[in-house]
Design a protein around this motif. Structure first.
Motif: not given
Length: 143
Positions: A79-87, A92-104
């Motif tokens: 189950x991969x969190x992703x982003x798009x070019x419009x984020x 992106x910092x919020x998504x990474x912090x909430x999910x506790x991962x370093x690559x998106x």
């Protein structure tokens, strides 16, 4: 600042591998390229998972070196969190912090388009802060 700007600066290249590859191959790619994660894709560049150093450490701690013969599919995070070019960088910092991962991974039209790391995001944020500080100094000097 958006993900699009980050990718324009760093490029869209991403190291990937298929879900049926052996974990030993994933370890070799990570070490050879000095990276922290691989995006797992199928033949048409659709994201099916992500494999990070943390995933590998967990399975090695639990099962020992024999785990290197397992397939990537057995160890990856499906189950991969992703982003798009419009984020934005802040999103992106919020998504990474909430999910506790370093690559998106970045997805465009349902396919892998790039990847942003916490290092990319922090670098961009520092550049923004430095630019803003310089603009404030210039404004004060002309006032």
């Amino acid at each position: 600042m958006t993900v699009k700007a980050i990718l324009e600066a760093k490029g869209h290249d991403v190291f990937t591998l298929g879900p049926n590859e052996k974990l030993a191959e994933a370890v070799r790619i990570l070490a050879d390229h000095r990276i922290g994660a691989l995006v797992v894709t199928n033949g048409d560049q659709r994201i099916v998972g992500i494999l990070s150093e943390r995933d590998i450490v967990r399975v090695l701690a639990k099962e020992g070196v024999g785990a290197l013969e397992q397939t990537v599919r057995a160890v990856m995070t499906p189950k991969v969190n992703i982003c798009n070019e419009h984020h934005t960088v802040n999103e992106v910092m919020e998504i990474m912090t909430r999910g506790r991962f370093r690559h998106l991974p970045v997805e465009k039209n349902g396919r892998l388009d790039g990847i942003v790391s916490i290092g990319d995001v922090v670098k961009r944020r520092i550049e923004d802060v430095e630019r803003e500080a310089e603009e404030i100094r210039a404004y004060i000097a002309t006032a």
